[in-house]
Design a protein around this motif. Structure first.
Motif, PDB file in Angstrom:
ATOM      1  N   HIS A  32       0.836  -1.206   0.000  1.00 10.80           N
ATOM      2  CA  HIS A  32       0.000   0.000   0.000  1.00 10.80           C
ATOM      3  C   HIS A  32       0.869   1.253   0.000  1.00 10.80           C
ATOM      4  N   GLU A  35       2.330   1.680  -3.484  1.00 12.03           N
ATOM      5  CA  GLU A  35       1.312   2.190  -4.400  1.00 12.03           C
ATOM      6  C   GLU A  35       1.085   3.685  -4.184  1.00 12.03           C
ATOM      7  N   ARG A  39       1.806   6.734  -6.853  1.00 16.18           N
ATOM      8  CA  ARG A  39       0.768   7.708  -7.218  1.00 16.18           C
ATOM      9  C   ARG A  39       1.278   9.134  -6.994  1.00 16.18           C
TER      10      ARG A  39
END
Length: 79
Positions: A32, A35, A39
């Protein structure tokens, strides 16, 4: 073993178990976090591209204003 040694070993076992739990939690969160960082990186790259275009637009406007000044005879008025 005496009681003091046993108590110290028990404390060490508790600390190791706590660390093991923390490491397991961090490993579970790693995808997580990766990610989210990806982003953020994409957003920064996109922002960098927009900022670059804005800077080029500003430079182009300054050059256009200078050209307009010269073509309008602005240099003839300077003593």
């Amino acid at each position: 073993m005496d009681e003091v040694s046993r108590a110290e070993i028990e404390k060490l076992h508790e600390r190791v178990n706590a660390l093991n739990t923390r490491v397991t939690t961090l490993e579970a969160q790693q995808p997580h976090i990766k990610e989210s960082l990806d982003r953020i990186e994409r957003s920064v790259d996109k922002l960098n591209g927009h900022l670059s275009k804005l800077i080029w637009l500003g430079v182009a406007l300054i050059v256009a204003a200078a050209a307009k000044f010269v073509l309008a005879g602005g240099l003839n008025h300077i003593p």
